[in-house]
Design a protein around this motif. Structure first.
Motif, short mmCIF file in Angstrom:
data_model
loop_
_atom_site.label_atom_id
_atom_site.label_comp_id
_atom_site.label_asym_id
_atom_site.label_seq_id
_atom_site.Cartn_x
_atom_site.Cartn_y
_atom_site.Cartn_z
N PRO A 1 0.84 -1.21 0.00
CA PRO A 1 0.00 0.00 0.00
C PRO A 1 0.87 1.26 0.00
CG PRO A 1 -0.84 -1.59 1.57
CD PRO A 1 0.49 -2.11 1.13
N THR A 2 0.62 2.14 -0.94
CA THR A 2 1.47 3.32 -1.11
C THR A 2 1.45 4.22 0.12
OG1 THR A 2 1.20 3.26 -3.51
CG2 THR A 2 1.86 5.36 -2.54
N ILE A 3 0.29 4.41 0.71
CA ILE A 3 0.20 5.28 1.88
C ILE A 3 1.05 4.71 3.02
CG2 ILE A 3 -1.33 6.26 3.63
CD1 ILE A 3 -1.57 7.59 0.91
N ARG A 4 0.99 3.39 3.23
CA ARG A 4 1.79 2.78 4.28
C ARG A 4 3.29 2.96 4.00
NH1 ARG A 4 0.85 -3.37 4.93
NH2 ARG A 4 -1.18 -2.61 5.67
N ALA A 5 3.70 2.73 2.76
CA ALA A 5 5.12 2.84 2.42
C ALA A 5 5.63 4.26 2.63
CB ALA A 5 5.34 2.41 0.97
N LEU A 6 4.92 5.23 2.08
CA LEU A 6 5.39 6.62 2.18
C LEU A 6 5.30 7.14 3.61
CD1 LEU A 6 3.85 8.09 -1.09
CD2 LEU A 6 6.28 7.68 -0.61
N THR A 7 4.30 6.71 4.35
CA THR A 7 4.20 7.11 5.75
C THR A 7 5.40 6.61 6.53
OG1 THR A 7 1.78 7.14 5.69
CG2 THR A 7 2.82 6.95 7.85
N THR A 8 5.77 5.36 6.34
CA THR A 8 6.92 4.79 7.04
C THR A 8 8.19 5.57 6.74
OG1 THR A 8 5.94 2.57 7.02
CG2 THR A 8 8.33 2.71 7.29
N LEU A 9 8.43 5.86 5.46
CA LEU A 9 9.65 6.58 5.08
C LEU A 9 9.60 8.03 5.53
CD1 LEU A 9 10.03 4.99 1.54
CD2 LEU A 9 11.44 4.50 3.56
N ALA A 10 8.41 8.61 5.53
CA ALA A 10 8.28 10.00 5.98
C ALA A 10 8.54 10.13 7.47
CB ALA A 10 6.89 10.53 5.63
N VAL A 11 8.03 9.19 8.25
CA VAL A 11 8.24 9.23 9.70
C VAL A 11 9.72 9.05 10.03
CG1 VAL A 11 7.74 8.06 11.88
CG2 VAL A 11 5.91 8.51 10.27
N ALA A 12 10.44 8.28 9.19
CA ALA A 12 11.88 8.12 9.39
C ALA A 12 12.61 9.45 9.29
CB ALA A 12 12.45 7.12 8.39
N GLY A 13 12.00 10.41 8.60
CA GLY A 13 12.53 11.77 8.57
C GLY A 13 13.81 11.94 7.78
N GLN B 1 -7.60 12.22 -3.50
CA GLN B 1 -8.64 13.25 -3.51
C GLN B 1 -9.21 13.45 -4.92
OE1 GLN B 1 -9.77 14.91 -0.69
NE2 GLN B 1 -11.38 15.64 -2.04
N ARG B 2 -8.37 13.28 -5.95
CA ARG B 2 -8.83 13.43 -7.33
C ARG B 2 -9.77 12.31 -7.74
NH1 ARG B 2 -5.65 16.26 -11.15
NH2 ARG B 2 -6.16 14.60 -12.62
N GLY B 3 -9.71 11.18 -7.03
CA GLY B 3 -10.59 10.07 -7.35
C GLY B 3 -10.09 9.14 -8.44
N ASP B 4 -8.79 9.24 -8.80
CA ASP B 4 -8.25 8.37 -9.84
C ASP B 4 -8.10 6.93 -9.37
OD1 ASP B 4 -8.07 10.30 -11.81
OD2 ASP B 4 -6.02 10.86 -11.34
N VAL B 5 -8.00 6.72 -8.06
CA VAL B 5 -7.77 5.39 -7.50
C VAL B 5 -8.25 5.39 -6.07
CG1 VAL B 5 -5.44 5.95 -6.69
CG2 VAL B 5 -5.98 3.58 -7.26
N THR B 6 -8.60 4.22 -5.56
CA THR B 6 -9.00 4.08 -4.16
C THR B 6 -7.78 3.77 -3.30
OG1 THR B 6 -9.39 1.70 -4.32
CG2 THR B 6 -11.23 3.18 -4.91
N PRO B 7 -7.85 3.98 -1.99
CA PRO B 7 -6.72 3.62 -1.14
C PRO B 7 -6.34 2.15 -1.26
CG PRO B 7 -8.22 5.03 0.06
CD PRO B 7 -8.90 4.70 -1.23
N ALA B 8 -7.31 1.27 -1.38
CA ALA B 8 -7.01 -0.16 -1.48
C ALA B 8 -6.28 -0.50 -2.77
CB ALA B 8 -8.30 -0.97 -1.37
#
Length: 398
Positions: free
Chosen positions: A140-152, A170-177
């Motif tokens: 999941p892209t949100i999980r991956a980017l969140t992990t790397l972002a929190v690493a700072g 937000q644009r609706g091109d894809v769902t979170p899943a």
């Protein structure tokens, strides 16, 4: 610097900075909860609603240690070019790509007509990035980017990409899943970072969504659109395998293609070099391996991924998909080579003598290649630009 180049630089130097699980903050909160609260405020400023934000983070409760463990190395930067090409340009991949090319021939022709990028090149990037859509990644892209972002790491790179991913949702091109990809946050069949997606992805089939996850036409056209935006020249190939005449002057590695022909350089496949265009000589295995004349389109491919091995694999795979032959010259597979520590030592030694500027990152990229070439010229050595153990020994006076 493109987003993909920034990602490559960030991942190459990423150290695990999270350490043990964070202790609770006063009031019962955690650093992760504080990160999300601040991110929500910044997301709102970009027009991202609470509903979109909450849906994106419904299944993300903490950084993922398995993702952090993947930051330790990337194959295209840590393996010799010939090892990388074995997998990237395998007989099986060539066969699969040619079959996909036949199935999608009309789509590829339409894409080439619109963007000026050959279908074989588009197919090659698709093949290297996701094996023609078969291996697009399930993280999941949100999980991956969140992990790397929190690493700072590297300032706000991954945090900015995370905000970009929320904009895509937000644009609706894809769902979170359905928004999945690699552990590093690159998305879909084309492995675009969110910022690359927002700037270059296209809706080629006109259904109102830029779907690089499940729509082959959108994925392929997005690759072509990105290469066009990076400066692809439709009148030239990415490069040509060549044979050098005996005694060729390696100290002049860049010239017009007709000038190379006039100096006795010939294509390995026997065809004539183009009559116009600039090129530079590339000897990724030194004088003992294949030689290439690279055009500006090679640098365009490097805009997609900054690795020389990656760009060479894409170029050669494109040629093979179009019916071209294997490389004519053998790779120096048994010759000694520098590991990452040796490359760092070489960079540091060249820096001490004024030939290299920048971080000693252990990568044999264009910057190190040019520094090696200038040192070789100064030392009266064959200026092939190749970082070898013998060169390091010469530099260190051994």
């Amino acid at each position: 610097m493109t987003a993909v180049r920034r990602l490559a630089a960030a991942l190459a130097a990423l150290a695990l900075t999270l350490g043990p699980p964070a202790a609770a903050e006063p009031g019962g909160g955690t650093p992760f909860a504080g990160f999300l609260a601040e991110l929500r405020r910044d997301a709102a400023a970009r027009g991202i609603t609470d509903a979109t934000f909450d849906a994106a983070f419904r299944d993300v409760r903490a950084p993922d240690p398995a993702i952090l463990a993947r930051t330790r190395g990337q194959g295209e930067f840590s393996r010799p070019v010939w090892d990388y090409l074995v997998g990237a340009v395998s007989p099986g991949r060539i066969a699969r790509g040619q079959a996909r090319g036949r199935t999608l021939a009309a789509t590829l022709r339409a894409i080439e007509d619109r963007y000026g990028v050959p279908g074989s090149v588009v197919l090659a990037i698709w093949g290297v990035e996701s094996d023609f859509g078969a291996s697009a990644g399930t993280v999941p892209t949100i999980r991956a980017l969140t992990t790397l972002a929190v690493a700072g790491h590297r300032g706000t790179l991954f945090r900015d990409e995370l905000l970009g991913a929320l904009q895509v949702l937000q644009r609706g091109d894809v769902t979170p899943a359905a928004m999945t990809g690699s552990w590093a946050g690159a998305m879909g069949q084309v492995q675009f970072l969110p910022s690359t997606y927002l700037g270059h992805a296209v809706d080629f089939d006109g259904d109102g969504r830029r779907d690089i996850w499940r729509d082959d036409a959108d994925a392929l056209a997005s690759i072509a659109a990105y290469l066009k935006d990076l400066g692809w020249n439709p009148s030239l190939s990415w490069g040509y395998e060549v044979r050098l005449p005996e005694g060729f002057d390696l100290a002049s590695p860049a010239a017009e293609l007709p000038d190379f022909a006039g100096r006795g350089v010939v294509r390995a496949d026997g065809r004539a070099l183009p009559r116009t265009g600039k090129a530079s000589l590339f000897l990724p295995g030194g004088l003992g391996g294949p030689a290439f004349l690279l055009t500006g389109n090679f640098e365009v491919i490097r805009g997609y991924n900054t690795s020389d091995s990656y760009a060479l694999a894409v170029g050669h795979l494109a040629d093979r998909l179009a019916g071209g032959p294997p490389l004519a010259a053998p790779w120096p597979v048994k010759a000694p080579r520098l590991d990452t520590a040796g490359l760092k030592a070489l960079q540091q030694g060249l820096a001490g003598k004024g030939f290299y500027q920048g971080e000693a990152d252990g990568r044999a990229g264009p910057k190190l290649r040019e520094a090696v070439r200038r040192y070789q010229i100064d030392a009266g050595l064959p200026a092939d630009g190749y970082a070898s153990p013998a060169l390091l020994a010469h530099l260190q006076g051994r």
